[in-house]
Scaffold this motif. Structure first.
Motif, PDB file in Angstrom:
ATOM      1  N   ASN A  36     -49.854  11.884  13.583  1.00  0.00           N
ATOM      2  CA  ASN A  36     -48.905  10.800  13.328  1.00  0.00           C
ATOM      3  C   ASN A  36     -48.754   9.842  14.517  1.00  0.00           C
ATOM      4  OD1 ASN A  36     -46.926  10.086  10.989  1.00  0.00           O
ATOM      5  ND2 ASN A  36     -45.749   9.728  12.867  1.00  0.00           N
ATOM      6  N   PRO A  37     -48.675  10.344  15.775  1.00  0.00           N
ATOM      7  CA  PRO A  37     -48.582   9.398  16.900  1.00  0.00           C
ATOM      8  C   PRO A  37     -49.741   8.408  16.964  1.00  0.00           C
ATOM      9  CG  PRO A  37     -48.003  11.606  17.625  1.00  0.00           C
ATOM     10  CD  PRO A  37     -48.550  11.737  16.235  1.00  0.00           C
ATOM     11  N   LEU A  38     -50.948   8.861  16.589  1.00  0.00           N
ATOM     12  CA  LEU A  38     -52.109   7.961  16.613  1.00  0.00           C
ATOM     13  C   LEU A  38     -51.992   6.882  15.544  1.00  0.00           C
ATOM     14  CD1 LEU A  38     -54.951  10.594  17.140  1.00  0.00           C
ATOM     15  CD2 LEU A  38     -53.712   9.275  18.864  1.00  0.00           C
ATOM     16  N   TRP A  39     -51.462   7.246  14.369  1.00  0.00           N
ATOM     17  CA  TRP A  39     -51.273   6.267  13.308  1.00  0.00           C
ATOM     18  C   TRP A  39     -50.219   5.244  13.697  1.00  0.00           C
ATOM     19  CZ3 TRP A  39     -54.490   5.360   9.580  1.00  0.00           C
ATOM     20  CH2 TRP A  39     -55.313   6.379   9.099  1.00  0.00           C
ATOM     21  N   VAL A  40     -49.123   5.706  14.307  1.00  0.00           N
ATOM     22  CA  VAL A  40     -48.081   4.782  14.750  1.00  0.00           C
ATOM     23  C   VAL A  40     -48.649   3.799  15.766  1.00  0.00           C
ATOM     24  CG1 VAL A  40     -45.887   4.607  16.001  1.00  0.00           C
ATOM     25  CG2 VAL A  40     -46.199   6.389  14.282  1.00  0.00           C
ATOM     26  N   ALA A  41     -49.385   4.322  16.747  1.00  0.00           N
ATOM     27  CA  ALA A  41     -49.972   3.462  17.775  1.00  0.00           C
ATOM     28  C   ALA A  41     -50.970   2.479  17.164  1.00  0.00           C
ATOM     29  CB  ALA A  41     -50.651   4.317  18.841  1.00  0.00           C
ATOM     30  N   SER A  42     -51.794   2.929  16.232  1.00  0.00           N
ATOM     31  CA  SER A  42     -52.793   2.054  15.610  1.00  0.00           C
ATOM     32  C   SER A  42     -52.132   0.911  14.847  1.00  0.00           C
ATOM     33  CB  SER A  42     -53.689   2.865  14.666  1.00  0.00           C
ATOM     34  OG  SER A  42     -54.421   3.834  15.379  1.00  0.00           O
ATOM     35  N   LEU A  43     -51.066   1.228  14.104  1.00  0.00           N
ATOM     36  CA  LEU A  43     -50.370   0.181  13.358  1.00  0.00           C
ATOM     37  C   LEU A  43     -49.707  -0.819  14.299  1.00  0.00           C
ATOM     38  CD1 LEU A  43     -48.788   2.219  10.430  1.00  0.00           C
ATOM     39  CD2 LEU A  43     -50.507   0.426  10.249  1.00  0.00           C
ATOM     40  N   GLY A  61     -53.066   3.894  25.292  1.00  0.00           N
ATOM     41  CA  GLY A  61     -52.131   3.049  26.024  1.00  0.00           C
ATOM     42  C   GLY A  61     -50.897   2.740  25.191  1.00  0.00           C
ATOM     43  N   ALA A  62     -51.115   2.475  23.893  1.00  0.00           N
ATOM     44  CA  ALA A  62     -49.989   2.201  23.009  1.00  0.00           C
ATOM     45  C   ALA A  62     -49.103   3.440  22.856  1.00  0.00           C
ATOM     46  CB  ALA A  62     -50.498   1.744  21.646  1.00  0.00           C
ATOM     47  N   VAL A  63     -49.727   4.622  22.769  1.00  0.00           N
ATOM     48  CA  VAL A  63     -48.951   5.866  22.680  1.00  0.00           C
ATOM     49  C   VAL A  63     -48.057   6.024  23.901  1.00  0.00           C
ATOM     50  CG1 VAL A  63     -49.134   8.389  22.741  1.00  0.00           C
ATOM     51  CG2 VAL A  63     -50.560   7.073  21.152  1.00  0.00           C
ATOM     52  N   ARG A  64     -48.619   5.799  25.081  1.00  0.00           N
ATOM     53  CA  ARG A  64     -47.830   5.935  26.310  1.00  0.00           C
ATOM     54  C   ARG A  64     -46.705   4.902  26.372  1.00  0.00           C
ATOM     55  NH1 ARG A  64     -53.042   6.749  28.586  1.00  0.00           N
ATOM     56  NH2 ARG A  64     -53.100   4.562  29.273  1.00  0.00           N
ATOM     57  N   THR A  65     -46.992   3.672  25.947  1.00  0.00           N
ATOM     58  CA  THR A  65     -45.977   2.617  25.984  1.00  0.00           C
ATOM     59  C   THR A  65     -44.822   2.929  25.043  1.00  0.00           C
ATOM     60  OG1 THR A  65     -47.639   0.949  26.535  1.00  0.00           O
ATOM     61  CG2 THR A  65     -45.559   0.163  25.609  1.00  0.00           C
ATOM     62  N   GLU A  69     -41.058   3.455  26.374  1.00  0.00           N
ATOM     63  CA  GLU A  69     -40.060   2.433  26.099  1.00  0.00           C
ATOM     64  C   GLU A  69     -39.113   2.791  24.960  1.00  0.00           C
ATOM     65  OE1 GLU A  69     -42.107  -1.212  25.437  1.00  0.00           O
ATOM     66  OE2 GLU A  69     -42.898  -1.349  27.499  1.00  0.00           O
ATOM     67  N   GLU A  70     -39.574   3.582  23.998  1.00  0.00           N
ATOM     68  CA  GLU A  70     -38.750   3.874  22.825  1.00  0.00           C
ATOM     69  C   GLU A  70     -38.445   5.354  22.653  1.00  0.00           C
ATOM     70  OE1 GLU A  70     -40.209   1.843  19.297  1.00  0.00           O
ATOM     71  OE2 GLU A  70     -41.459   0.561  20.562  1.00  0.00           O
ATOM     72  N   GLY A  71     -39.050   6.179  23.483  1.00  0.00           N
ATOM     73  CA  GLY A  71     -38.817   7.613  23.387  1.00  0.00           C
ATOM     74  C   GLY A  71     -39.925   8.303  22.614  1.00  0.00           C
ATOM     75  N   PRO A  72     -40.242   9.562  22.967  1.00  0.00           N
ATOM     76  CA  PRO A  72     -41.326  10.285  22.281  1.00  0.00           C
ATOM     77  C   PRO A  72     -41.105  10.436  20.784  1.00  0.00           C
ATOM     78  CG  PRO A  72     -40.672  11.402  24.302  1.00  0.00           C
ATOM     79  CD  PRO A  72     -39.656  10.332  24.072  1.00  0.00           C
ATOM     80  N   GLY A  73     -39.843  10.523  20.365  1.00  0.00           N
ATOM     81  CA  GLY A  73     -39.582  10.719  18.942  1.00  0.00           C
ATOM     82  C   GLY A  73     -40.087   9.592  18.074  1.00  0.00           C
ATOM     83  N   ARG A  74     -40.177   8.381  18.634  1.00  0.00           N
ATOM     84  CA  ARG A  74     -40.652   7.240  17.856  1.00  0.00           C
ATOM     85  C   ARG A  74     -42.099   7.415  17.437  1.00  0.00           C
ATOM     86  NH1 ARG A  74     -38.134   3.815  14.870  1.00  0.00           N
ATOM     87  NH2 ARG A  74     -36.468   3.908  16.440  1.00  0.00           N
ATOM     88  N   LEU A  75     -42.847   8.230  18.153  1.00  0.00           N
ATOM     89  CA  LEU A  75     -44.248   8.463  17.793  1.00  0.00           C
ATOM     90  C   LEU A  75     -44.397   9.218  16.483  1.00  0.00           C
ATOM     91  CD1 LEU A  75     -45.604   9.423  21.325  1.00  0.00           C
ATOM     92  CD2 LEU A  75     -46.121   7.326  20.055  1.00  0.00           C
ATOM     93  N   ARG A 151     -43.368   3.421  10.463  1.00  0.00           N
ATOM     94  CA  ARG A 151     -44.290   3.455  11.600  1.00  0.00           C
ATOM     95  C   ARG A 151     -44.308   2.121  12.345  1.00  0.00           C
ATOM     96  NH1 ARG A 151     -49.397   6.703   8.829  1.00  0.00           N
ATOM     97  NH2 ARG A 151     -48.665   8.816   9.311  1.00  0.00           N
ATOM     98  N   LEU A 152     -44.067   1.027  11.615  1.00  0.00           N
ATOM     99  CA  LEU A 152     -44.053  -0.284  12.249  1.00  0.00           C
ATOM    100  C   LEU A 152     -42.722  -0.600  12.907  1.00  0.00           C
ATOM    101  CD1 LEU A 152     -45.943  -2.457   9.606  1.00  0.00           C
ATOM    102  CD2 LEU A 152     -46.741  -1.834  11.886  1.00  0.00           C
ATOM    103  N   GLU A 153     -41.674   0.104  12.519  1.00  0.00           N
ATOM    104  CA  GLU A 153     -40.341  -0.192  13.039  1.00  0.00           C
ATOM    105  C   GLU A 153     -40.259   0.107  14.527  1.00  0.00           C
ATOM    106  OE1 GLU A 153     -36.021   0.499  11.169  1.00  0.00           O
ATOM    107  OE2 GLU A 153     -36.979   2.308  11.871  1.00  0.00           O
ATOM    108  N   ARG A 154     -39.645  -0.786  15.240  1.00  0.00           N
ATOM    109  CA  ARG A 154     -39.465  -0.620  16.679  1.00  0.00           C
ATOM    110  C   ARG A 154     -38.022  -0.278  16.986  1.00  0.00           C
ATOM    111  NH1 ARG A 154     -43.814  -3.023  19.510  1.00  0.00           N
ATOM    112  NH2 ARG A 154     -45.236  -4.116  18.118  1.00  0.00           N
TER     113      ARG A 154
END
Length: 223
Positions: A36-43, A61-65, A69-75, A151-154
């Motif tokens: 799931n983290p990879l899909w979130v980062a890709s989107l 890089g997107a996963v780390r950002t 910035e938003e917390g690990p749970g957002r992944l 997944r797109l929500e910030r």
């Protein structure tokens, strides 16, 4: 055997197909949690401004950002809907097997057959596969929409704006914005993609069964 063993045995599927679906569902759930983290980062990367190759971040890089910035749970945004979407192939195969059984039963007139596994023609399997995938897509599409939106929500500032947060909240938000049709926004393109893919897959599947079954019968006659 203890009471817990009896409960587990009672819940266990009685057929090989049921056990296969249960195992594939469990594997699908594990896959969702891991990827799931990879899909979130890709989107997020696809949603970002600028053409490809113009300084866009990499997936890692997107996963780390996002984590910073938003917390690990957002992944793991949209994980609940993704886990529920594991039911999509279950619905698809259940509908396919029901339609397949009805067609074969009508053709045989209720008489048993030892060659039912290879009884469908490629065209029949193509049509039934398309119908089965269409049914599964219609049933689960609102969850697929919620999955993408979450997944797109910030993570935004605490300014009182409405945040969807959960799968149910996302679905309620879509209903409030556009009613039931909003839950199926963009489904036409999804149907075209998945239905054709599934139809070709089942057509190939039945032809493979026919070929393998014929090979086994030929070997049996030669023994």
């Amino acid at each position: 055997r203890g009471p817990s063993d009896s409960i587990l045995l009672g819940l266990a599927p009685r057929t090989a197909a049921g056990r296969t679906l249960l195992a594939s569902s469990a594997a699908g759930a594990v896959n969702v949690l891991l990827t799931n983290p990879l899909w979130v980062a890709s989107l997020r990367i696809m949603e970002s401004d600028g053409p490809p190759g113009s300084g866009r971040p990499t997936v890692w890089g997107a996963v780390r950002t996002i984590a910073r910035e938003e917390g690990p749970g957002r992944l793991w945004s949209g994980t609940a809907s993704s886990l529920m979407l594991v039911s999509n192939p279950i619905v698809q195969h259940a509908v396919y097997e029901r339609l397949r059984g009805a067609l074969l039963g009508r053709r045989r007139g209720g008489r048993p057959s030892r060659r039912t596994a290879a009884a469908l023609s490629p065209l029949e399997a193509f049509v039934l596969g398309a119908l089965a995938k269409a049914a599964a897509t219609v049933v689960t599409y609102p969850l697929q929409l919620a999955q993408v939106l979450l997944r797109l929500e910030r993570e935004g500032p605490d300014d009182g704006t409405d945040r969807r947060g959960t799968t149910l909240g996302c679905l309620r938000d879509q209903l409030a914005r556009g009613g039931v049709p909003a839950l199926f926004r963009g489904m036409g393109a999804k149907l075209l993609q998945t239905v054709l893919t599934s139809a070709f897959m089942f057509g190939t599947y039945e032809q493979t069964l026919r070929t393998v079954g014929g090979a086994y019968e030929l070997l049996d006659r030669r023994r």
